[in-house]
Enzyme design. Structure first.
Site, PDB file in Angstrom:
ATOM      1  N   LYS A 205       0.944  -1.274   0.029  1.00 60.44           N
ATOM      2  CA  LYS A 205      -0.015  -0.057   0.129  1.00 60.44           C
ATOM      3  C   LYS A 205       0.839   1.274   0.123  1.00 60.44           C
ATOM      4  O   LYS A 205       2.132   1.108   0.518  1.00 60.44           O
ATOM      5  CB  LYS A 205      -0.974  -0.294   1.311  1.00 60.44           C
ATOM      6  CG  LYS A 205      -2.032  -0.977   0.925  1.00 60.44           C
ATOM      7  CD  LYS A 205      -3.101  -0.987   1.988  1.00 60.44           C
ATOM      8  CE  LYS A 205      -4.204  -1.992   1.665  1.00 60.44           C
ATOM      9  NZ  LYS A 205      -5.356  -2.115   2.797  1.00 60.44           N
ATOM     10  N   ARG A 241      -3.101 -10.146   5.277  1.00 58.42           N
ATOM     11  CA  ARG A 241      -3.747 -10.483   3.605  1.00 58.42           C
ATOM     12  C   ARG A 241      -2.482  -9.729   2.969  1.00 58.42           C
ATOM     13  O   ARG A 241      -2.145  -8.594   3.108  1.00 58.42           O
ATOM     14  CB  ARG A 241      -4.963  -9.458   3.428  1.00 58.42           C
ATOM     15  CG  ARG A 241      -5.414  -9.430   2.194  1.00 58.42           C
ATOM     16  CD  ARG A 241      -6.716  -8.765   1.943  1.00 58.42           C
ATOM     17  NE  ARG A 241      -7.329  -8.659   0.589  1.00 58.42           N
ATOM     18  CZ  ARG A 241      -7.221  -7.874  -0.229  1.00 58.42           C
ATOM     19  NH1 ARG A 241      -6.010  -7.141   0.054  1.00 58.42           N
ATOM     20  NH2 ARG A 241      -7.742  -7.986  -1.535  1.00 58.42           N
TER      21      ARG A 241
END
Length: 272
Positions: A205, A241
């Site tokens: 991210k 994740r």
């Protein structure tokens, strides 16, 4: 949890696994790399992403889920906000509904989750994907995210979702600045203390780029992804994740081995 994006526009790997065959092969490669859960999604939720029609989303994910289920008996998650997509996915073999809207996308979301009887991930998101990064503000991000997720868990249970089926996700990058994301990571123990298993999702991210401006491409962020996964696990996350399953599994194994050695050998005294 290994990520399988059956989308043309996901921030990291959009378009790479767009066909059913490509997505299935990617899923099986992640299983070989050590994934315990596969998270299959047909709609990007990156900042600025446009919504996808539910029929198109079903068309993308259901054949992949069915094909993976035919080859593998493990846990399959569908990454969707839409109850109709979740229903179709569970019918095809999914066992978890990973919902970035925490069952708020539709009025009957919680009731449908109860009806399906699958595990449910409730994630915190401030706003919605198209606008969530437009100057998000909090007075106390850890407390506010925890309060919101506690409320969503209570709503799910009131609708009939079994407590043991509920997971919480702080929503790293979903309506948060770098400061918010780092605070949530550092304070993950407070979320875990609510008594529900925590899913932590920070792989590749933009938070990593905010710390290291040279990581302009998502694929430049492996080191940061591993660091955040290790921090998440150390601070109470039950599952992480990730895109890079093999590397993350290895990092977690080494982390666990060091922890075990510390337990066996003791803290030790000063070296001379």
């Amino acid at each position: 949890m290994g990520i399988v994006n059956v989308t043309p526009d996901s921030f990291s790997d959009g378009g790479r696994w767009a066909s059913t065959d490509q997505a299935v092969e990617r899923a099986m490669a992640l299983v070989a790399d050590g994934a315990d859960v596969l998270d299959i999604g047909g709609e990007s939720t990156r900042p600025g992403a446009e919504p996808v029609d539910q029929a198109q989303e079903i068309e993308r994910v259901v054949p992949v889920i069915a094909a993976v289920r035919a080859r593998w008996g493990g846990a399959i998650s569908v990454d969707t906000m839409k109850p109709a997509v979740a229903r179709a996915a569970v019918a095809a073999g999914a066992t978890m509904w990973n919902d970035v809207s925490a069952l708020t996308c539709a009025p009957d979301g919680a009731a449908i989750a109860a009806e399906l009887g699958c595990d449910v991930v409730l994630m915190h998101m401030k706003g919605e994907p198209r606008t969530m990064q437009a100057d998000p503000t909090y007075d106390d991000v850890v407390a506010e995210v925890g309060d919101y997720l506690w409320g969503r868990a209570e709503a799910a249970m009131a609708a009939g979702v079994a407590r043991e089926r509920i997971w919480l996700d702080p929503g790293i990058g979903f309506g948060k600045t770098l400061t918010h994301n780092l605070a949530l990571t550092a304070g993950l123990g407070a979320l875990a203390a609510l008594g529900f298993p925590v899913l932590y999702a920070a792989s590749r991210k933009r938070t990593i780029q905010a710390v290291d401006p040279t990581a302009t491409q998502a694929t430049d962020r492996l080191g940061g992804s591993l660091a955040l996964a290790l921090e998440g696990a150390a601070r109470g996350a039950r599952m992480v994740r990730v895109h890079d399953v093999r590397e993350t599994v290895q990092a977690l194994k080494v982390q666990a081995a060091v922890a075990a050695a510390r337990t066996v050998g003791g803290a030790g005294g000063p070296c001379r």
